[in-house]
Design a protein around this motif. Sequence first.
Motif, PDB file in Angstrom:
ATOM      1  N   ALA A 113      -6.723  -6.162   7.766  1.00 20.78           N
ATOM      2  CA  ALA A 113      -7.072  -5.747   6.409  1.00 20.78           C
ATOM      3  C   ALA A 113      -7.469  -4.280   6.346  1.00 20.78           C
ATOM      4  CB  ALA A 113      -8.203  -6.622   5.861  1.00 20.78           C
ATOM      5  N   PRO A 114      -6.573  -3.421   5.875  1.00 15.63           N
ATOM      6  CA  PRO A 114      -6.979  -2.074   5.480  1.00 15.63           C
ATOM      7  C   PRO A 114      -7.599  -2.134   4.097  1.00 15.63           C
ATOM      8  CG  PRO A 114      -4.660  -2.370   5.019  1.00 15.63           C
ATOM      9  CD  PRO A 114      -5.132  -3.654   5.667  1.00 15.63           C
ATOM     10  N   SER A 115      -8.032  -1.009   3.558  1.00 12.42           N
ATOM     11  CA  SER A 115      -8.582  -0.995   2.206  1.00 12.42           C
ATOM     12  C   SER A 115      -7.498  -1.356   1.198  1.00 12.42           C
ATOM     13  CB  SER A 115      -9.188   0.373   1.884  1.00 12.42           C
ATOM     14  OG  SER A 115      -8.230   1.400   2.084  1.00 12.42           O
ATOM     15  N   ALA A 116      -7.898  -2.013   0.110  1.00 18.82           N
ATOM     16  CA  ALA A 116      -6.953  -2.587  -0.848  1.00 18.82           C
ATOM     17  C   ALA A 116      -6.608  -1.596  -1.957  1.00 18.82           C
ATOM     18  CB  ALA A 116      -7.516  -3.881  -1.431  1.00 18.82           C
ATOM     19  N   VAL A 156       0.128  -4.331  13.715  1.00 17.72           N
ATOM     20  CA  VAL A 156      -1.327  -4.195  13.536  1.00 17.72           C
ATOM     21  C   VAL A 156      -1.872  -3.091  14.430  1.00 17.72           C
ATOM     22  CG1 VAL A 156      -3.553  -5.337  13.904  1.00 17.72           C
ATOM     23  CG2 VAL A 156      -1.683  -6.572  12.792  1.00 17.72           C
ATOM     24  N   THR A 157      -1.389  -3.014  15.644  1.00 13.37           N
ATOM     25  CA  THR A 157      -1.913  -2.073  16.632  1.00 13.37           C
ATOM     26  C   THR A 157      -1.152  -0.752  16.673  1.00 13.37           C
ATOM     27  OG1 THR A 157      -0.481  -2.946  18.379  1.00 13.37           O
ATOM     28  CG2 THR A 157      -2.645  -4.004  18.093  1.00 13.37           C
ATOM     29  N   ALA A 158      -0.139  -0.596  15.801  1.00  8.21           N
ATOM     30  CA  ALA A 158       0.737   0.580  15.841  1.00  8.21           C
ATOM     31  C   ALA A 158       1.379   0.733  17.214  1.00  8.21           C
ATOM     32  CB  ALA A 158      -0.003   1.856  15.442  1.00  8.21           C
ATOM     33  N   GLY A 159       1.625  -0.413  17.885  1.00  7.91           N
ATOM     34  CA  GLY A 159       2.297  -0.403  19.166  1.00  7.91           C
ATOM     35  C   GLY A 159       1.428  -0.034  20.347  1.00  7.91           C
ATOM     36  N   LEU A 160       0.126   0.202  20.117  1.00  4.93           N
ATOM     37  CA  LEU A 160      -0.778   0.572  21.206  1.00  4.93           C
ATOM     38  C   LEU A 160      -1.266  -0.672  21.945  1.00  4.93           C
ATOM     39  CD1 LEU A 160      -2.809   3.292  19.276  1.00  4.93           C
ATOM     40  CD2 LEU A 160      -0.979   3.670  20.923  1.00  4.93           C
ATOM     41  N   ASP A 161      -1.974  -0.462  23.045  1.00  5.18           N
ATOM     42  CA  ASP A 161      -2.474  -1.588  23.826  1.00  5.18           C
ATOM     43  C   ASP A 161      -3.915  -1.925  23.471  1.00  5.18           C
ATOM     44  OD1 ASP A 161      -3.778   0.584  24.890  1.00  5.18           O
ATOM     45  OD2 ASP A 161      -3.141   0.245  26.967  1.00  5.18           O
ATOM     46  N   THR A 162      -4.382  -1.427  22.335  1.00  2.00           N
ATOM     47  CA  THR A 162      -5.736  -1.702  21.865  1.00  2.00           C
ATOM     48  C   THR A 162      -5.675  -2.308  20.468  1.00  2.00           C
ATOM     49  OG1 THR A 162      -5.878   0.585  21.061  1.00  2.00           O
ATOM     50  CG2 THR A 162      -6.877   0.102  23.211  1.00  2.00           C
ATOM     51  N   LYS A 201       0.807  -1.220   0.000  1.00  2.00           N
ATOM     52  CA  LYS A 201       0.000   0.000   0.000  1.00  2.00           C
ATOM     53  C   LYS A 201       0.841   1.271   0.000  1.00  2.00           C
ATOM     54  CE  LYS A 201      -3.541   0.510   2.682  1.00  2.00           C
ATOM     55  NZ  LYS A 201      -4.607   0.891   1.755  1.00  2.00           N
ATOM     56  N   GLY A 202       2.104   1.166   0.457  1.00  2.00           N
ATOM     57  CA  GLY A 202       2.867   2.375   0.702  1.00  2.00           C
ATOM     58  C   GLY A 202       2.277   3.152   1.859  1.00  2.00           C
ATOM     59  N   ARG A 203       1.788   2.423   2.876  1.00  2.00           N
ATOM     60  CA  ARG A 203       1.039   3.008   3.983  1.00  2.00           C
ATOM     61  C   ARG A 203       1.958   3.304   5.158  1.00  2.00           C
ATOM     62  NH1 ARG A 203      -4.568   1.867   5.957  1.00  2.00           N
ATOM     63  NH2 ARG A 203      -4.651   2.179   8.206  1.00  2.00           N
ATOM     64  N   PRO A 204       1.827   4.473   5.813  1.00  2.00           N
ATOM     65  CA  PRO A 204       2.611   4.739   7.024  1.00  2.00           C
ATOM     66  C   PRO A 204       2.315   3.686   8.100  1.00  2.00           C
ATOM     67  CG  PRO A 204       1.574   6.744   6.229  1.00  2.00           C
ATOM     68  CD  PRO A 204       0.986   5.610   5.439  1.00  2.00           C
ATOM     69  N   SER A 205       3.359   3.236   8.782  1.00  2.00           N
ATOM     70  CA  SER A 205       3.192   2.137   9.731  1.00  2.00           C
ATOM     71  C   SER A 205       2.713   2.586  11.096  1.00  2.00           C
ATOM     72  CB  SER A 205       4.512   1.379   9.885  1.00  2.00           C
ATOM     73  OG  SER A 205       5.515   2.228  10.390  1.00  2.00           O
ATOM     74  N   ASP A 206       2.483   3.912  11.295  1.00  2.00           N
ATOM     75  CA  ASP A 206       1.953   4.357  12.584  1.00  2.00           C
ATOM     76  C   ASP A 206       0.435   4.490  12.526  1.00  2.00           C
ATOM     77  OD1 ASP A 206       1.967   6.538  10.901  1.00  2.00           O
ATOM     78  OD2 ASP A 206       2.584   7.977  12.433  1.00  2.00           O
ATOM     79  N   ASN A 207      -0.190   3.851  11.559  1.00  2.00           N
ATOM     80  CA  ASN A 207      -1.642   3.854  11.412  1.00  2.00           C
ATOM     81  C   ASN A 207      -2.116   2.431  11.696  1.00  2.00           C
ATOM     82  OD1 ASN A 207      -3.919   5.356  10.913  1.00  2.00           O
ATOM     83  ND2 ASN A 207      -3.591   5.537   8.719  1.00  2.00           N
ATOM     84  N   PRO A 208      -2.957   2.203  12.714  1.00  2.00           N
ATOM     85  CA  PRO A 208      -3.364   0.833  13.043  1.00  2.00           C
ATOM     86  C   PRO A 208      -4.249   0.226  11.967  1.00  2.00           C
ATOM     87  CG  PRO A 208      -4.592   2.417  14.354  1.00  2.00           C
ATOM     88  CD  PRO A 208      -3.549   3.200  13.620  1.00  2.00           C
ATOM     89  N   LEU A 209      -4.321  -1.093  11.974  1.00  2.00           N
ATOM     90  CA  LEU A 209      -5.138  -1.846  11.026  1.00  2.00           C
ATOM     91  C   LEU A 209      -6.319  -2.482  11.744  1.00  2.00           C
ATOM     92  CD1 LEU A 209      -2.372  -3.753   9.012  1.00  2.00           C
ATOM     93  CD2 LEU A 209      -3.312  -1.469   8.599  1.00  2.00           C
ATOM     94  N   ILE A 210      -7.401  -2.725  11.020  1.00  2.00           N
ATOM     95  CA  ILE A 210      -8.556  -3.426  11.571  1.00  2.00           C
ATOM     96  C   ILE A 210      -8.371  -4.926  11.375  1.00  2.00           C
ATOM     97  CG2 ILE A 210     -11.041  -3.826  11.315  1.00  2.00           C
ATOM     98  CD1 ILE A 210     -11.305  -0.879  10.525  1.00  2.00           C
ATOM     99  N   VAL A 211      -8.639  -5.674  12.427  1.00  2.00           N
ATOM    100  CA  VAL A 211      -8.592  -7.129  12.364  1.00  2.00           C
ATOM    101  C   VAL A 211     -10.002  -7.643  12.061  1.00  2.00           C
ATOM    102  CG1 VAL A 211      -8.093  -9.258  13.610  1.00  2.00           C
ATOM    103  CG2 VAL A 211      -6.657  -7.226  13.954  1.00  2.00           C
TER     104      VAL A 211
END
Length: 375
Positions: free
Chosen positions: A143-146, A113-119, A57-67
């Motif tokens: 899975a983020p948007s494709a 997946v969580t961007a290092g957060l506890d959620t 995606k070329g997506r910044p890795s500090d953005n969490p993903l939805i499981v």
Amino acid sequence: MNRQTQYWAPERLDSGLIEAASALAAGGVVAFPTETVYGLGGDARSTEAVERIFAAKGRPSDNPLIVHLADAAGLDGLAAGVSSLERKLMAAFWPGPLTFVLPALPGAVSPRVTAGLDTVAVRVPAHETARRLIAAAGCPIAAPSANRSGRPSPTLARHVLDDLDGRIDGVLDGGPTGVGLESTVVRVMGDVVHVLRPGGVTAEQLRAAAGPDVRVESGSGDVGDVGEAAREVAPSGDAGAAGADDGSAAETAPRSPGVKYTHYAPQGEMVLVTGDAAPMRATVQSAADAARARGLSVGILACAEHAGDYRADAVLVLGSRAEPGEAAQTLYAALRECDDRGLGYIVAEGYPEDGIGAALMNRLRKAAGGHVLQA
């Protein structure tokens, strides 16, 4: 990044689903349909698979993903706790376009997946093909948007191929998506439901399902406002984004996907016009005429009621002003058509912000990069 991208056509759905599930189980990344938009999935437990999603995606890795889960039973392996109010809302809207930000079980998913957060953000999609795929893969699917990061989200398999052909392992074609906008993201804190991102489940629907003793609080839908809401409900001491070596990322890593960066943008410059119908039409045409005078090719994204009033190189009808759900279904395809036509300037009409109109206007503001004219 060059790899063979397998395309599984609708007539090969059953065999394609088995092959796609095998690819996911082996650490691959596969695009698949949901009821919102097409998602780009990988094993949420595997940092290598998740990094392949970010790379594609070329997506910044500090953005969490939805499981994404096949059913609510999968929560037992992901969430450290689920409140009675969250269970109530899940019963009302799952499977469906509602994502919950929940306390994560340590080690349940990759920290990427969580961007290092506890959620962890979790949902059960309403699309039967998506749930069958997740169940067959035997793992939770991040899975983020494709789409390539910053591009309009895909609502057709061909949109995925336009962006990611040669960058991912496969695309499972399940036809057009339904809602057309991403899921609503919420975080429940006590008797307050914080809407971190508006989407396919409206604030009005949440209020009706939650009951009179529960508050549903929404941001305006803009990047800054929703980001602030996400940080306000964050507990102190968060680790921040994955890979950070100090506490600074905790100040900026949002709890919800899709709120930190400009998203959904066409390649041309875009402006959103809001206000009452009559002055809005005049402002839309004035902005279009000014852009054409500068030598730009101009497109107008219009409601069905006003489309015949406009002069431009292209007038694309999103849907009835009285039915913003129609515009939600067609928005991303229209933004991609603007790119296909090589339009250098796009003027979009605003819609009332009731119901799903709030999510629609959120995406229009993001697509315009916050460039809004009040008529």
